[in-house]
Design an enzyme around this catalytic site. Structure first.
Site, PDB file in Angstrom:
ATOM      1  CE  LYS A 159      -7.654  -3.783  -2.093  1.00  0.00           C
ATOM      2  NZ  LYS A 159      -9.054  -3.768  -1.578  1.00  0.00           N
ATOM      3  N   GLY A 163      -5.312  -1.417   8.109  1.00  0.00           N
ATOM      4  CA  GLY A 163      -6.405  -2.376   8.147  1.00  0.00           C
ATOM      5  C   GLY A 163      -6.267  -3.271   9.360  1.00  0.00           C
ATOM      6  N   GLY A 220      -2.867  -7.734   8.068  1.00  0.00           N
ATOM      7  CA  GLY A 220      -1.481  -7.282   8.232  1.00  0.00           C
ATOM      8  C   GLY A 220      -0.516  -8.470   8.285  1.00  0.00           C
ATOM      9  CD  GLU A 243      -0.009   3.482  11.053  1.00  0.00           C
ATOM     10  OE1 GLU A 243      -0.758   3.584  12.038  1.00  0.00           O
ATOM     11  OE2 GLU A 243       1.146   3.935  11.038  1.00  0.00           O
ATOM     12  CB  CYS A 300      -7.580   2.320  14.096  1.00  0.00           C
ATOM     13  SG  CYS A 300      -6.939   3.968  13.753  1.00  0.00           S
ATOM     14  CD  GLU A 308      -9.817  -2.808  15.607  1.00  0.00           C
ATOM     15  OE1 GLU A 308      -9.572  -3.673  14.753  1.00  0.00           O
ATOM     16  OE2 GLU A 308      -9.330  -1.672  15.583  1.00  0.00           O
TER      17      GLU A 308
HETATM   18  P1  NAP Z   1      -9.169  -5.150   6.418  1.00  0.00           P
HETATM   19  O1  NAP Z   1     -10.259  -6.130   6.277  1.00  0.00           O
HETATM   20  O2  NAP Z   1      -7.882  -5.595   6.973  1.00  0.00           O
HETATM   21  O3  NAP Z   1      -8.970  -4.517   4.966  1.00  0.00           O
HETATM   22  C1  NAP Z   1      -8.065  -3.470   4.731  1.00  0.00           C
HETATM   23  C2  NAP Z   1      -7.666  -3.490   3.277  1.00  0.00           C
HETATM   24  O4  NAP Z   1      -6.921  -4.684   2.999  1.00  0.00           O
HETATM   25  C3  NAP Z   1      -8.858  -3.509   2.318  1.00  0.00           C
HETATM   26  O5  NAP Z   1      -8.530  -2.736   1.188  1.00  0.00           O
HETATM   27  C4  NAP Z   1      -8.953  -4.973   1.966  1.00  0.00           C
HETATM   28  O6  NAP Z   1      -9.596  -5.234   0.753  1.00  0.00           O
HETATM   29  C5  NAP Z   1      -7.495  -5.369   1.902  1.00  0.00           C
HETATM   30  N1  NAP Z   1      -7.232  -6.806   2.017  1.00  0.00           N
HETATM   31  C6  NAP Z   1      -8.046  -7.777   2.507  1.00  0.00           C
HETATM   32  N2  NAP Z   1      -7.441  -8.986   2.430  1.00  0.00           N
HETATM   33  C7  NAP Z   1      -6.219  -8.777   1.879  1.00  0.00           C
HETATM   34  C8  NAP Z   1      -5.126  -9.629   1.544  1.00  0.00           C
HETATM   35  N3  NAP Z   1      -5.167 -10.930   1.773  1.00  0.00           N
HETATM   36  N4  NAP Z   1      -4.020  -9.077   1.011  1.00  0.00           N
HETATM   37  C9  NAP Z   1      -3.951  -7.738   0.796  1.00  0.00           C
HETATM   38  N5  NAP Z   1      -4.961  -6.891   1.064  1.00  0.00           N
HETATM   39  C10 NAP Z   1      -6.086  -7.396   1.608  1.00  0.00           C
HETATM   40  O7  NAP Z   1      -9.604  -3.915   7.299  1.00  0.00           O
HETATM   41  P2  NAP Z   1     -10.935  -3.098   7.197  1.00  0.00           P
HETATM   42  O8  NAP Z   1     -12.031  -3.951   7.729  1.00  0.00           O
HETATM   43  O9  NAP Z   1     -11.083  -2.490   5.846  1.00  0.00           O
HETATM   44  O10 NAP Z   1     -10.627  -1.891   8.191  1.00  0.00           O
HETATM   45  C11 NAP Z   1     -10.783  -2.002   9.543  1.00  0.00           C
HETATM   46  C12 NAP Z   1      -9.464  -2.253  10.216  1.00  0.00           C
HETATM   47  O11 NAP Z   1      -8.544  -1.216   9.914  1.00  0.00           O
HETATM   48  C13 NAP Z   1      -9.567  -2.252  11.726  1.00  0.00           C
HETATM   49  O12 NAP Z   1      -8.853  -3.327  12.256  1.00  0.00           O
HETATM   50  C14 NAP Z   1      -8.917  -0.934  12.127  1.00  0.00           C
HETATM   51  O13 NAP Z   1      -8.367  -0.910  13.403  1.00  0.00           O
HETATM   52  C15 NAP Z   1      -7.884  -0.787  11.090  1.00  0.00           C
HETATM   53  N6  NAP Z   1      -7.470   0.611  11.008  1.00  0.00           N
HETATM   54  C16 NAP Z   1      -6.262   0.958  11.522  1.00  0.00           C
HETATM   55  C17 NAP Z   1      -5.833   2.275  11.475  1.00  0.00           C
HETATM   56  C18 NAP Z   1      -4.494   2.670  12.029  1.00  0.00           C
HETATM   57  O14 NAP Z   1      -4.061   3.791  11.778  1.00  0.00           O
HETATM   58  N7  NAP Z   1      -3.804   1.819  12.758  1.00  0.00           N
HETATM   59  C19 NAP Z   1      -6.654   3.243  10.888  1.00  0.00           C
HETATM   60  C20 NAP Z   1      -7.882   2.863  10.376  1.00  0.00           C
HETATM   61  C21 NAP Z   1      -8.277   1.523  10.439  1.00  0.00           C
HETATM   62  P3  NAP Z   1     -11.187  -5.392   0.635  1.00  0.00           P
HETATM   63  O15 NAP Z   1     -11.790  -4.901   1.892  1.00  0.00           O
HETATM   64  O16 NAP Z   1     -11.505  -4.539  -0.489  1.00  0.00           O
HETATM   65  O17 NAP Z   1     -11.455  -6.827   0.385  1.00  0.00           O
END
Ligand code: NAP
Ligand code: MG
Length: 509
Positions: free
Chosen positions: A204, A257, A262, A280, A314, A411
């Site tokens: 996804k 994400g 999470g 992650e 991240c 963040e």
């Molecule tokens: P996000 O908003 O948490 O979204 C991540 C993924 O989860 C997207 O595919 C999103 O879908 C989906 N999602 C949203 N709500 C959900 C729910 N209720 N249930 C299941 N899935 C759901 O994060 P992002 O804004 O895309 O990415 C930025 C974040 O990723 C930052 O916090 C960053 O630190 C983190 N990150 C961490 C790492 C690591 O290795 N630790 C690496 C890269 C990024 P949609 O967006 O399609 O709605």
């Protein structure tokens, strides 16, 4: 991090990649889901429009996955696991599939970089120099793990007849939910480790940048992965993502994400089938710079890291904890280099910083800068004046920041750095206390040439990765977080074991 110079693409290759991108958009508009070996149209009543963050223009609108689509995809993945050829295939053949995929990723590197640049905004230079080669290398590394995940045979029991051993089995159906900031690399990391362990997968991607994952799945098909082994369900987080994390027949969710999502996924596991998970999550990584550091190198590394994905990374070091004696000198070096960064459309070879992913993200970063000023931090470089129509933001540096400020605690996911001076009789302890004053624990960076101080810091820092003097070594090592940066590890041996269950077997004679 330092980016190797990217090999310049010849103009014919670039033109071919552009044409291929147009074709991909047309295919995506028709059917963006891949379930059980077939391309189908998502049945959600909310289609997804993905944009080019450098211009704001819509690239394509695609049908998104509904709950029913998720059910179909999970069913296909289960069938491929239990009935299909995948689970019976010799590990060497699975590895061969992954090596073919790596070859295809490599052969399509210009096209993949262009897709990620247009859909996610990252500069071509960094995509060619980092994301795409890492996707290829990670795929090859994971291919090498197929067939090498084994259990143990403990020493024979001293009393009684019999035999005992442990064995590893694929964890089962894996749902991989990925972010937009490194869409291709994140999808590749999760998918190829799950496949090497013998699992089947439902991917996804994030709605803001789904196109590189779509191309990845096409290449999986071309690499000969059997139907149902890799399923693709682009969709909304609150629909497709939620359906996956609540699904009773998904065995493991591997998620990258935000910490907020999470938590939701963790709760969904508790409310459904206690599925396993690798989380992650976010970070707010400290950079400790001591007076004996090579300040020039440290400043260059900090600047490169904040330029990389415009701070939407991240593990970016954004909390700068600098020994008082070199605090002003270090800030001066930073300012000089930050001002020299070129912001613009990542298609241009001379661009260091691309746009942020979206207008809301740009507004969010603006909001944090306003909060920093209101809280009394010293604005040494203001990046808010970047022109549109793309979602640009220039590098921004705060000085005299404090641990209680939102710019230091949260963040931001933008090119905003906050520097804090540190002093004390025991500088290691003072710096570690500041560095650990965070709910996150993804990575920590240390700059010092004093070995004793370095070793003490490494022990004291609460972070899943500690990078000293820019880091060394090679090959994918386990990555993951302490505290609210998540749990579980990705890549390396530990990352592979996450996709297995351990079975203990005792045999009596
Ligand atoms: P996000 O908003 O948490 O979204 C991540 C993924 O989860 C997207 O595919 C999103 O879908 C989906 N999602 C949203 N709500 C959900 C729910 N209720 N249930 C299941 N899935 C759901 O994060 P992002 O804004 O895309 O990415 C930025 C974040 O990723 C930052 O916090 C960053 O630190 C983190 N990150 C961490 C790492 C690591 O290795 N630790 C690496 C890269 C990024 P949609 O967006 O399609 O709605
Ligand atoms: Mg997009």
């Amino acid at each position: 991090m330092s980016l190797p110079a990217s090999p310049p693409s010849d103009s014919a290759g670039h033109e071919a990649a552009r044409l291929a991108f147009g074709d991909l958009c047309q295919r995506a508009a028709r059917h963006a889901l891949h379930i059980d070996g077939r391309w189908v149209t998502g049945r959600s009543d909310r289609p997804i429009t993905t944009r080019n963050p450098a211009t704001g223009e819509a690239l394509v609108t695609l049908g998104a996955a509904s709950q029913a689509d998720i059910d179909d995809a999970v069913r296909a993945a289960r069938r491929a696991l239990t009935e299909g050829p995948w689970s019976r295939m010799p590990a060497a053949e699975r590895a061969a599939c992954l090596h073919r995929l790596a070859d295809l990723l490599e052969a399509h590197r210009d096209e993949l970089a262009l897709i990620e640049c247009l859909d996610g905004g990252n500069p071509m230079r960094s995509l060619r120099g980092f994301d795409v080669p890492h996707a290829v290398a990670t795929t090859r590394d994971h291919a090498g793990w197929a067939g090498k995940l084994s259990g143990e045979v403990p020493l024979a029991p001293l009393a009684g007849a019999g035999f005992a051993y442990t064995m590893r089995e694929p964890v089962g159906v894996v749902a991989a939910i990925t972010p937009w900031n490194a869409a291709l690399l994140m999808a590749v990391r999760k998918l190829t480790s799950a496949l090497a362990a013998g699992c089947t997968c439902v991917l996804k991607p994030a709605e803001l940048a789904p196109l590189s994952t779509l191309r990845l799945v096409e290449l999986c098909e071309q690499a000969g992965l059997p139907p149902g082994v890799v399923n693709l369900v682009p969709g909304h987080g609150d629909e497709a993502g939620r359906a996956l994390s609540h699904h009773p027949d998904v065995n493991l969710v591997t998620f990258t994400g935000s910490t907020r999502v999470g938590r939701e996924i963790l709760a969904a596991s508790g409310a459904s089938n206690l599925k396993r998970m690798v989380l992650e999550l976010g970070g707010k990584s400290p950079v400790v710079v001591l007076r004996d550091a090579d300040l020039e190198r440290a400043a260059t590394a900090v600047v490169q890291e904040i330029a990389f994905k415009s701070g939407q990374y991240c593990a970016a070091g954004t909390r700068l904890i600098v020994e008082q004696a070199v605090y002003d000198d270090f800030n001066a070096l930073l300012l000089q280099q930050l001002k020299a960064l070129r912001v613009g459309d990542g298609l241009r070879e001379d661009v260091d910083l691309g746009p942020l992913i979206s207008q809301p993200q740009r507004e969010r970063v603006h909001g944090y800068v306003a909060q920093g000023i209101a809280a009394g931090a010293e604005l040494l470089l203001d990046g808010r004046d970047a022109p549109g129509p793309g979602y640009f933001f220039r590098p921004t540096l705060f000085g005299r920041a404090r641990g209680d400020m939102a710019i230091v605690r949260d963040e931001i996911f933008g090119p905003v750095l906050s520097a804090m001076p540190v002093a004390g009789d025991d500088i290691v302890q003072a710096a570690a206390a500041l560095a650990n004053d965070s709910s996150y624990g993804l990575a920590a960076k240390v700059w010092s040439r004093d070995l004793a101080r370095v070793h003490r810091l490494v022990r004291q820092l609460q972070a899943g990765s500690v990078i000293v003097n820019g880091g060394g070594g090679e090959g994918p090592l386990p990555t993951g977080g302490y505290k609210q940066s998540g749990f579980g590890r990705e890549t390396g041996h530990e990352g592979m074991l996450a996709f297995t269950e351990l079975k203990t077997v005792r045999i009596g004679y």
